[in-house]
Design an enzyme around this catalytic site. Structure first.
Site, PDB file in Angstrom:
ATOM      1  N   CYS A  87      31.960  49.525  49.333  1.00  0.00           N
ATOM      2  CA  CYS A  87      33.139  48.975  48.672  1.00  0.00           C
ATOM      3  C   CYS A  87      33.855  47.954  49.544  1.00  0.00           C
ATOM      4  O   CYS A  87      34.211  48.235  50.685  1.00  0.00           O
ATOM      5  CB  CYS A  87      34.084  50.119  48.316  1.00  0.00           C
ATOM      6  SG  CYS A  87      35.463  49.603  47.313  1.00  0.00           S
ATOM      7  N   CYS A 147      35.893  52.168  55.451  1.00  0.00           N
ATOM      8  CA  CYS A 147      35.870  51.429  54.192  1.00  0.00           C
ATOM      9  C   CYS A 147      36.228  49.968  54.430  1.00  0.00           C
ATOM     10  O   CYS A 147      37.231  49.656  55.085  1.00  0.00           O
ATOM     11  CB  CYS A 147      36.854  52.065  53.210  1.00  0.00           C
ATOM     12  SG  CYS A 147      36.945  51.216  51.623  1.00  0.00           S
ATOM     13  N   CYS A 184      31.627  50.850  38.250  1.00  0.00           N
ATOM     14  CA  CYS A 184      32.644  51.217  39.234  1.00  0.00           C
ATOM     15  C   CYS A 184      33.634  50.064  39.305  1.00  0.00           C
ATOM     16  O   CYS A 184      33.249  48.930  39.617  1.00  0.00           O
ATOM     17  CB  CYS A 184      31.998  51.454  40.591  1.00  0.00           C
ATOM     18  SG  CYS A 184      33.179  51.841  41.909  1.00  0.00           S
ATOM     19  N   GLU A 202      35.779  43.337  43.273  1.00  0.00           N
ATOM     20  CA  GLU A 202      34.386  43.729  43.096  1.00  0.00           C
ATOM     21  C   GLU A 202      34.242  44.777  42.005  1.00  0.00           C
ATOM     22  O   GLU A 202      35.138  45.600  41.803  1.00  0.00           O
ATOM     23  CB  GLU A 202      33.826  44.328  44.388  1.00  0.00           C
ATOM     24  CG  GLU A 202      33.773  43.384  45.548  1.00  0.00           C
ATOM     25  CD  GLU A 202      33.310  44.081  46.821  1.00  0.00           C
ATOM     26  OE1 GLU A 202      32.907  45.265  46.740  1.00  0.00           O
ATOM     27  OE2 GLU A 202      33.357  43.456  47.885  1.00  0.00           O
TER      28      GLU A 202
END
Length: 347
Positions: free
Chosen positions: A333, A119, A105, A92
């Site tokens: 994330c 996460c 990012c 990603e």
């Protein structure tokens, strides 16, 4: 025969490669610029290189280019990309717009083995490290899609950057090169969960990037509950490494602090944090976490976050609340990759 990933070569490595190919030295800059400035995705596009060498490169080398598998667009303009790698894996990247420019990012690994319990990236563990060319390819894929220049980079996507140290250092060399997209080190932020030996190794490089340390709790029992890495490198060791990093590099550290309801969001915890980092002049970035399926943690409410920020300010600690982007597009994330795996679209 395994092909040479020329898009992962730094300029110095490219010079060695070109010399070994029997080509004059100036070809290194030409090839590097085609890869990292002009965005060539095939050797046949490199019209100022000798045809015989182009044929040789095509037979023995490869250019790492990432394909956009999916793009989610938020109402706030944020774009989240699921990017496909040549081996079928996915990662990603997130494109964000700020007043000072466009930020991407990037991920540094396929999956992550650090085990942070809030996460999504770590669910399923680490598959492999990304190469320098693949990390750079995230930037190029986003720039091709948006048609806009990227001015800032945060290494804060899937994976722990310092767990892929050598490839990440090569990526930084490539992406900051004047013969590439030339993004200055001062516009790059590298986030780590606290791999103490690698923080010291990074310090010796004396790079002008910003080191962001994912702290999330100021004492060991609380931090170990959230981050298993704390069992290997407890808070005292981590903060000592951060203080030494500042002395060696002269660069201020930023501490990332994810605000978790009922765990690390009390005024008493804010006072403990202020005591821990006293005298460092460090900045604390308070993060309202995005929801993650399977996590035992939920986001602190805005009232608690601002009380926490006010308490830090009263104690002389500079703290800001991160602007929350992309909550409507699974921007936490690892979520998009996880959804793709469930659907069977991620190899």
């Amino acid at each position: 025969m395994n092909k040479i990933a020329v898009s992962s070569l730094t300029m110095e490595q490219m010079k060695d490669f070109v010399r070994e190919q029997g080509q004059p030295a100036f070809r290194a800059r030409q090839l590097f610029r085609w890869l990292h400035q002009r965005g060539a995705d095939g050797f046949s596009q490199m019209t100022d290189l000798p045809k015989a060498w182009i044929s040789q490169l095509a037979e023995t080398c490869e250019i790492e280019r990432l394909q956009i598998r999916r793009c989610q667009r938020s109402k706030d303009g944020t774009r989240k990309y699921l990017l496909g790698l040549a081996d079928g894996n996915c990662i990603e990247s997130v494109w964000m717009q700020y007043s000072y420019g466009n930020t991407v990012c990037v991920s540094t690994q396929v999956g992550c083995r650090m085990g942070c319990r809030f996460c999504a990236s770590t669910q399923g563990g680490r598959v492999r490290n990304l190469t320098a060319g693949e990390i750079a390819g995230e930037i190029y894929a986003v720039m091709r899609d948006t048609g806009e220049r990227v001015s800032h980079i945060v290494l804060m996507g899937i994976g722990e950057p310092l767990d892929n140290f050598d490839n990440v250092m090569d990526f930084l060399s490539i992406i900051s090169s004047p013969d590439g997209v030339n993004i200055g080190m001062r516009n790059i932020s590298l986030s780590t969960c606290g791999l103490v030996p690698k923080i010291y190794e990074l310090a010796q490089r004396k790079l002008q990037l910003t080191l962001s340390v994912s702290l999330h709790a100021p004492e060991n029992a609380m931090r170990s509950r959230m981050m298993p890495v704390n069992d290997a490198y407890p808070v005292e060791q981590l903060i000592a490494a951060c203080r030494d990093y500042q002395k060696i590099t002269g660069r201020r550290i930023s501490f990332e602090y994810s605000m978790v309801r009922g765990v690390n969001d009390s005024p008493q915890t804010a006072r403990c944090l202020a005591q821990l980092i006293r005298g460092m002049g460090a900045h604390v970035n308070l993060i309202p976490i995005n929801p993650v399926d399977g996590s035992p943690f939920t986001a602190a409410d805005s009232q608690a976050i601002h009380r926490f920020q006010a308490e830090l300010g009263r104690l002389g600690v500079n703290a800001t609340v991160r602007r929350r982007l992309g909550a409507d597009i699974s921007a936490a994330c690892g979520q998009l990759r996880r959804e793709a795996k469930k659907e069977g679209t991620d190899g």
